[in-house]
Design an enzyme around this catalytic site. Structure first.
Site, PDB file in Angstrom:
ATOM      1  N   HIS A   1      43.220  21.895  -6.912  1.00  0.00           N
ATOM      2  CA  HIS A   1      42.731  21.082  -5.798  1.00  0.00           C
ATOM      3  C   HIS A   1      42.830  19.600  -6.131  1.00  0.00           C
ATOM      4  O   HIS A   1      42.110  19.111  -7.003  1.00  0.00           O
ATOM      5  CB  HIS A   1      41.272  21.488  -5.538  1.00  0.00           C
ATOM      6  CG  HIS A   1      40.644  20.816  -4.374  1.00  0.00           C
ATOM      7  ND1 HIS A   1      39.565  19.976  -4.504  1.00  0.00           N
ATOM      8  CD2 HIS A   1      40.935  20.865  -3.059  1.00  0.00           C
ATOM      9  CE1 HIS A   1      39.207  19.543  -3.309  1.00  0.00           C
ATOM     10  NE2 HIS A   1      40.026  20.068  -2.411  1.00  0.00           N
TER      11      HIS A   1
ATOM     12  N   HIS B   1      43.440  11.900  -0.248  1.00  0.00           N
ATOM     13  CA  HIS B   1      42.511  12.781   0.458  1.00  0.00           C
ATOM     14  C   HIS B   1      41.704  12.080   1.547  1.00  0.00           C
ATOM     15  O   HIS B   1      41.680  12.508   2.695  1.00  0.00           O
ATOM     16  CB  HIS B   1      41.542  13.470  -0.508  1.00  0.00           C
ATOM     17  CG  HIS B   1      40.518  14.286   0.212  1.00  0.00           C
ATOM     18  ND1 HIS B   1      39.291  13.779   0.606  1.00  0.00           N
ATOM     19  CD2 HIS B   1      40.556  15.553   0.677  1.00  0.00           C
ATOM     20  CE1 HIS B   1      38.618  14.701   1.268  1.00  0.00           C
ATOM     21  NE2 HIS B   1      39.360  15.794   1.323  1.00  0.00           N
TER      22      HIS B   1
HETATM   23  O1  G3P Z   1      42.766  22.096   1.378  1.00  0.00           O
HETATM   24  C1  G3P Z   1      41.718  22.904   0.985  1.00  0.00           C
HETATM   25  C2  G3P Z   1      40.574  22.022   0.764  1.00  0.00           C
HETATM   26  O2  G3P Z   1      41.104  20.977  -0.004  1.00  0.00           O
HETATM   27  C3  G3P Z   1      40.030  21.492   2.044  1.00  0.00           C
HETATM   28  O3  G3P Z   1      39.095  20.558   1.839  1.00  0.00           O
HETATM   29  O4  G3P Z   1      38.468  18.229   2.144  1.00  0.00           O
HETATM   30  O5  G3P Z   1      39.163  19.015  -0.091  1.00  0.00           O
HETATM   31  O6  G3P Z   1      40.833  18.721   1.697  1.00  0.00           O
HETATM   32  P1  G3P Z   1      39.414  19.058   1.362  1.00  0.00           P
HETATM   33 CA    CA Z   2      42.913  19.559   0.923  1.00  0.00          CA
END
Ligand code: G3P
Ligand code: CA
Length: 357
Positions: free
Chosen positions: A43, A85
């Protein structure tokens, strides 16, 4: 025909239907798409140990041996696809010092040269002094092409990319732009190497139109623009001070409402969903529990894989795996790989040293 013969004929005719109706396991569904099972999805890179979405985080994740590097796709003012992000650059860069007048502006207000001039690493050293490194200072925001370079930069470890169109309404045409870059780099000819994801089902449908052969995942959460909650009470109205505690109490309005979103996923061409998780320890990445066993079973019944976000702790990994998910977005890839008996050859610190970060 005798009654017995008629019965046998009926059985023979119904058998293929029954076989068709059989629920495929997550492992089978993943194999059909060329997606590893259970999938380890880094992530924003290995973002517990290095500044998110930077070379340090992605190189570390690759060296640890993850299946996918996850990134959130946005576009610079001059049309270059970048991995960021947040809607703005305040949290993860020195934009407030470099461009004080535009510190709250969206990513799209900055040219690539301006984005590249930002320090996207030092904030991490300040936020997490126990994991700080001098090599993180001055790390740059990356273009999509640079993330692809990292994914291609090791002879044996070749992670895929798990790409989210972030706030796609702000970036009309980003789906076609993405296709152009993936095509130019030969990434569309490798089954399962790319997975596309979005919370926005219109964007997902556009991605499907552009790249019908590429697996897609509809991200799910309880709230505005996604699954309708059982209670209309907002966080502000709830009197809760902890957002994670508020989210943990959120439930889909009904089973039918949850199912409606699985059907949206299918209609948009998705092969799976990316639901949120409620984490035992709470925190900023803890949301509603959308990976309850019945939810995962229903997803599998509909032929959909389940990749849950974002799980770091063993207690939560135990829980989501027992509930039947097929892959995990994690900030702590090394830990998750170890959990799945795929330990990395070196620790995170050793890898970062070896890579001169
Ligand atoms: O993409 C999966 C997860 O990353 C979604 O949440 O806010 O971390 O992009 P976010
Ligand atoms: Ca994401």
């Amino acid at each position: 025909m005798t009654m017995q013969g008629f019965g046998r004929l009926c059985c023979l005719l119904l058998l293929p239907l029954a076989a068709l109706a059989k629920t495929e396991s997550g492992r089978e569904l993943a194999a059909r798409q060329g997606i590893p099972y259970p999938a380890v999805i880094a992530h924003r890179g290995a973002s517990f140990d290095a500044p998110e979405s930077t070379a340090a985080a992605y190189v570390l994740a690759r060296e640890l041996g993850v299946d996918y590097l996850e990134l959130d796709l946005q576009r610079s003012k001059d049309g270059v696809l970048v991995a960021v992000h947040d809607d703005n650059l305040l949290r993860t860069s020195d934009v407030a010092e470099r461009f004080p007048q535009r510190k709250n502006s969206p990513v799209s207000a900055f040219t690539l040269a301006e984005l590249k001039s930002l320090d996207a690493g030092s904030w991490f050293n300040q936020a997490y002094p126990e994991r700080a490194r001098s090599g993180f200072k001055g790390l740059q925001i990356l273009t999509l092409d640079e993330v692809m370079d990292i994914a291609e930069g090791h002879p044996n470890k070749r992670p895929g990319l798990y790409i989210e169109t972030k706030v796609p309404t702000l970036f009309p045409g980003i789906e076609a732009d993405l296709k152009a870059r993936l095509h130019a780099r030969g990434w569309l000819d490798q089954p399962g190497r790319v997975v596309l994801q979005s919370f926005d089902r219109n964007s997902l449908a556009l991605l499907h139109k552009e790249m019908p052969q590429v697996p897609k995942v509809l991200l799910l959460w309880v709230g505005k623009g996604s699954i309708e909650p059982a209670s209309a009470q907002s966080f502000a109205e709830s009197g809760e001070t902890d957002k994670a505690a508020f989210y943990a109490r959120q439930q889909p309005r009904s089973k039918a409402e949850f199912e409606r979103w699985l059907d949206y996923a299918k209609a948009a061409g998705a092969i799976g969903t990316g639901p949120s998780a409620a984490l035992t320890g709470g925190g900023a990445q803890s949301y509603a529990d959308l990976v309850q066993p019945w939810m995962n079973q229903l997803s599998h019944d509909k032929g959909l894989l389940v990749h849950v976000y974002t799980v770091d702790e063993a207690v939560d990994v135990d829980k989501v795996m027992a509930a039947g998910v097929d892959g995990i977005f994690t900030n702590r890839s090394g830990r998750l790989l170890e959990y799945f008996s795929r330990p990395a050859p070196m620790s995170e610190a050793q890898i970062l040293d070896a890579q001169s970060f």
